[in-house]
Write an enzyme that holds these catalytic residues in place. Structure first.
Site, short mmCIF file in Angstrom:
data_model
loop_
_atom_site.label_atom_id
_atom_site.label_comp_id
_atom_site.label_asym_id
_atom_site.label_seq_id
_atom_site.Cartn_x
_atom_site.Cartn_y
_atom_site.Cartn_z
CD GLU A 25 -4.66 3.38 3.54
OE1 GLU A 25 -3.44 3.44 3.76
OE2 GLU A 25 -5.28 4.23 2.88
CG ASP A 33 -2.06 6.65 -2.02
OD1 ASP A 33 -2.30 5.44 -2.22
OD2 ASP A 33 -2.05 7.17 -0.89
#
Lengths: 723, 723
Positions: A124, A215
């Site tokens: 993250e 991602d």
């Protein structure tokens, strides 16, 4: 035309405990097609990251995948990136685990692909300045972060076309800024948009670097993206565009950049993550304020210019916003500390290493927070965290406990500030269970671990106001329509509002206390099952969320934890002083504990009371045929775990979960009225708003009168058995 | 009326190396009158912090002071607060030094006053989330921080009337928010303003806590405050107001709050400091943008409501903004690492402990940054840091070096990335000197330590654009007028613009390179002493700020460091390839080094060159009669160190500093034209804009022609002697 260097990094991840079918779908719709595309485009050089979780799954279920990957690595097409094996939030796990998790993934990559990874993906992109040291010590040379991190330090866009170097206590680490703009154009805008952007960069100077990293699930798994990226060929076109412009777009590995060019300079980045994450980490009211402020700035055309100075909160405060996240985190810390203490004597034992691996798996970040993904709201992900942590503890028990203890069982009670609230908790355990009590918070039971199955039976989540509930309330229902895209490309998940079920806005009830267990409620006559279940009743006592006194004693065979409080119960306009005591007893090897309640009327006159003790059992599925309530002697019309109902004059309720293979029972000596109702949350996920079953409340309650100084007594027996 | 708890904390500090008269003035005008006032007002209970630096001075120079303080401590009127002994920025010093510095001050307080301090002052309130661990491990239970830190995490004003608890790796620490508003009302607004504010808090609830904590120098030392606080009696009135309202204003020590009330909750704070500091830490252009943004928000009445989301930079980037700060910091890290390596074998030696104390003194924060105080711009503060660090190194040399080496001297060269720029530096030393070379940056010499006097002779500061220069350029000269205060009270230092000298705006020249030494300049015919000194000339070569190759060799008696570069010199529109080599040699025990220059014309034709080697000597005072230039054989009209001038056909220049007791000389074999000029900066301080002499540039230069492949050679000898 000047050349521009483009480094593409793809991060592929599935959380610990995710459903196998989700892995499979992601494999079929994202990981495999992406790899196939790379195989067909050998000139597309990129950097790839797979978390250890995904790697393990691939190795076990798709043995051909990693060898295919290795071929591209051997050919120099792919650079592999390391990171924390189980994708932990690096800043909030202990130092030794930071190092261990990174080395584990680096070693795995080396073993499986022969590649010595020099970079790492930071889960993250949650950066804190002290991370440079453990990352460097674990062997990482670089990390990729958002450009917003750098802008927060005062740097401008044009200063971010390269990389920087940072330092902590003499350890250096290189930091690459990810271009935010490309996170929105790839794959959500036509490929030419990205090429145009690269051209604009090339025009300003020679050999500048642009980094895209995001991602891998954006290519195939996020709603609408499989059709978009593969069936309609977005990725194929994108790669073709890159190939067609290869005379000036130089695809480069991040590690090659390090070899070929020096850093643009030195930098120190504050604690940061991507902008959305910093917003989510704030309290709900602050998010509302923040949104208003952003809207004002956007309306006045000030946002683009000044957003670098506009910042949300700090990741770690998810543990404040959600005490359930804190509970997991502090349980993880507790297990990690136990492990560290045993390292000197047992560090080389196989069991120790297995325990360590379970601990690290229990650090997987996904259920520790909540933003646009379900995360913390998803019971199966929290379940997996507790399972890993309890399995680690079980192995440590095997290391630590004598053969005699392992045969006969044992009793143990630790008093410590488990959850970092400056008050002490009681961590009682025998060989079958952990029972964690919080005297400070209503003398409650906030964790009940059943060791043989490695389950925390109380792993529920309270219903809280989320900033996006506002939107839900205003939403005229619309359904997902993947075929028709309102704009060019597909909408990014940050732009969508979809509900997966109608009427969710009618489920928005908010709890004023955390849904733990052994909570002592006093009700008044206006209370009904319905308003109690919605938390829209008036609590008549002051025994929930308030401080209890405590003591505990133990001999070789039995342990008794005593919790008591002198409190008050409101009756009309009067406050009735009441003494409440609960004596919890457990034996060495029984998966059972007894609670002896005493309630005493401390006034000079007679009063009526309506008292109940609340338990919240989290058994994963509210609507499955193999999970149901049983009230011995009673037939239930609706026995699903999410059913709501009342059984009067009963002495026992059982919750059966055939899938988990357990049965939880609550027995009472003096017959009670048993209420049952589900806790269901409404949360957002990448595919829309959804209702999630969190747990079933079991609430035996009693109405009784007490004369002056008279006591009411009752015994509850809680037990869990394997089916 | 509800009660309100008011905790007052006063932080008293003077930097390492500050002038004795400044200590004396602060003592007379702030520390003593404040203590006297407390003695007269025994009901004014407050928390006091004195840094170890100040404590040591007080103990030595004012032996009666601490015993007086102790009386108030014994009487329970005063709580003492610990902190880092030498007031370091806690987040940027090594872990062992963090712990050591805190324990040292706690021990000092215990010894001198008998008080066991439980809280600590965090220098400049510069918080990073990982600090909870070392602070807690050093014994601190609480820290005071700005309320803005908490607001950055999403908390609202009304949630800040108490304290919070944070945690790092299982260590907990309590955090008190300082009310920003009171930092502006005390003592700058009439006392009633503060009382009114407290009343507004009391009205909202019972027993809330308000914390005021700020610099003690605000009461007597900051401009105008002695008259305001004492002569006009602001503090007396304030204390009287507090006493008069003692029925509802409860003065409380911070440690009492911990004992009496639980924390409001758990919190994790991002890396932060007070708002102004976060602004100063940004690059100058970002500060301009930030100011514009703030002004827009203020004009639209949006600032008060949304400023919690508006944030500046990150403290550590002062080390990026000012490489000179980074130089000090990395020197400090270098010494700390050496010390840590010797700890196992020598940790209990007296010399080791002395070295450690010098190291810690060298961590004093003041000259590592710059905001409204002079800080980094003040040579005497930087001088003190280097002195402490070099003294520490000298003691470590005494521990580490054999008697034989100590007698005969030694030679040593370490190659390491000293300054964390991902390039290697060469750290050469003998028993008298350290010579630090940066091949990466022009093959320059960036530190020359003279060990016998513990002086870094090159400790200068480049002239850089500061955001406030804009203001200076626009300023119609106004002078300080303390007697007439435009508003009620006195203006806070954040509101004042004053210049200490006229015409400062004419000194605003900016350097395009860091003012280190051994910098190889090629000039063209348009260059003059004046435009060179103002950095407003055109560099004809590419030898400054660019990378040199290097090698070094050493035998028992002599070390040779060789730096060379193939570069270019511009001549009209042509680039002339040139090879430049400088061979530096030094002996074991001589405070001297030689530089053998070779410059070779690599073209096929003859060219003219104008070459010079720049040295920047920092000798603290430009305008003192005991500091001056000597050119043997020449008489100077103006020999002050800040004089500007040219001496043609000279072979030597000496810089004498009788106060420091040193003489630095530059000799050349082939006669040169010597330019000399001062580097003077214009910076702000709490009392206005000021010109500061940083160093004297000595620039021997030569004009010569070179045929194809012909070389020019010359030898320079640099030497420092004690007078």
């Amino acid at each position: 035309m000047n050349k521009v260097n483009l480094a593409i990094g793809i991060h592929n991840h599935q959380p610990v405990g995710n459903f196998d079918f989700v892995f499979e779908e992601a494999y079929q719709k994202a990981y495999v097609p992406f790899l196939e595309l790379l195989e067909r485009h050998p000139k597309i050089h990129i950097t790839l990251h797979y978390t250890g979780i995904l790697f393990k799954w691939l190795k076990e279920h798709k043995p051909g995948f990693i060898p295919r990957l290795k071929k591209l690595v051997d050919a120099g097409q792919i650079e592999m990136m390391s990171g924390g094996f189980y994708e932990p939030i690096m800043s909030v796990i202990p130092y030794r685990d930071k190092i261990g998790q990174i080395k584990k993934l680096t070693d795995f990559i080396k073993t499986e692909t022969g590649y010595s990874a020099r970079g790492m993906w930071l889960a993250e992109r949650i950066w804190e300045p002290h991370l440079a040291k453990p990352c460097a010590e674990a062997g990482a040379k670089y990390v990729v972060l958002d450009d917003s991190h750098f802008k927060n330090a005062g740097l401008k866009n044009e200063e971010l076309l390269g990389y920087y170097i940072t330092e902590e206590e003499g350890c250096t680490l290189c930091l690459f800024p990810i271009t935010e703009m490309l996170r929105y154009t790839i794959p959500f805008q036509p490929p030419e948009k990205t090429i145009e952007y690269l051209r604009s960069i090339a025009e300003k100077g020679e050999d500048r670097l642009v980094v895209f990293a995001d991602d891998g699930e954006k290519f195939g798994i996020w709603p609408g993206t499989y059709e978009h990226c593969y069936e309609k060929g977005w990725l194929e076109s994108f790669f073709q565009e890159l190939e067609a412009n290869a005379d000036w777009i130089n695809l480069i590995h991040l590690s090659e950049v390090l070899e070929q060019t020096p850093p643009l300079g030195r930098i120190y980045l504050p604690a940061a993550s991507y902008r959305e994450m910093m917003e989510w980490a704030m309290p709900t009211t602050a998010i509302h304020q923040y949104d208003k402020f952003e809207n004002i700035l956007k309306e006045q055309d000030l946002h683009d210019k000044y957003k670098v100075f506009v910042r949300g909160g700090f990741w770690r405060n998810f543990m404040v916003k959600y005490p359930e996240s804190n509970n997991m985190h502090k349980k993880m810390m507790h297990v990690s500390q136990k492990l560290a203490q045993l390292e000197a004597a047992h560090g080389n034992d196989n069991k120790f290493k297995q325990a360590q691996d379970h601990l690290w798996a229990g650090q997987c970040n996904c259920p520790y927070w909540h933003g646009v993904f379900g995360g913390l709201y998803l019971p199966h992900l929290r379940f997996a965290i507790y399972r890993e942590l309890i399995q680690a503890e079980n192995l440590l028990d095997e290391i630590e406990r004598s053969p005699e203890e392992q045969r006969r069982g044992w009793l143990d009670c630790q008093v410590k500030d488990f959850d970092a609230d400056d008050a002490e908790e009681l961590l009682a355990s025998n060989s079958k269970m952990n029972l964690y009590f919080s005297p400070q918070n209503g003398g409650s039971l906030f964790e009940w671990d059943f060791k043989p199955k490695a389950i925390n039976l109380l792993d529920t989540l309270a219903r809280r106001e989320e900033s996006y509930h506002e939107e839900l309330k205003q939403l005229s229902h619309q359904s997902i329509n993947e075929g028709q895209n309102p704009k060019e490309g597909v909408p990014s998940i940050h732009e969508m509002t979809v509900t997966k079920e109608e009427g969710l806005q009618n489920l928005l009830f908010y709890d004023w206390y955390r849904r733990t267990s052994l909570l002592d409620h006093f009700l008044d006559q206006k209370t009904s099952l319905l308003n109690f279940s919605r938390c829209q009743y008036q609590e008549a006592g002051d025994f929930v969320n308030t401080a209890y006194e405590y003591s505990f004693e133990s001999n070789d065979k039995i342990m008794i934890v005593k919790l008591w409080r002198y409190g008050n119960v409101r009756s009309g306009s009067k406050l009735i002083p009441v003494y409440l005591e609960k004596k919890i007893s457990l034996k060495r090897a029984e998966p059972e504990f007894k609670i002896d309640y005493v309630i005493k009327n401390l006034t000079e006159s007679k009063h009526s009371f309506w008292f109940g003790s609340e338990f919240d059992f989290a058994l994963l599925a509210g609507d499955a045929p193999d999970r149901y309530f049983v009230f011995p002697g009673h037939t239930l019309e609706d026995a699903r775990l999410r059913s709501m109902g009342e059984i009067a004059n009963a002495k026992e309720v059982q919750l059966k979960d055939e899938w988990l293979g357990i049965s939880v029972s609550v027995k009472v000596d003096g017959p009670a009225t048993f209420w049952r109702f589900p806790i269901e949350t409404v949360s957002q996920s990448e595919s829309g708003f959804e209702r999630v079953y969190q747990s079933s409340v079991v609430f035996p309650n009693w109405k009784f009168d007490l004369e002056s100084n008279e006591t009411w007594q009752n015994r509850l027996v809680l037990r869990v058995d394997e089916l």
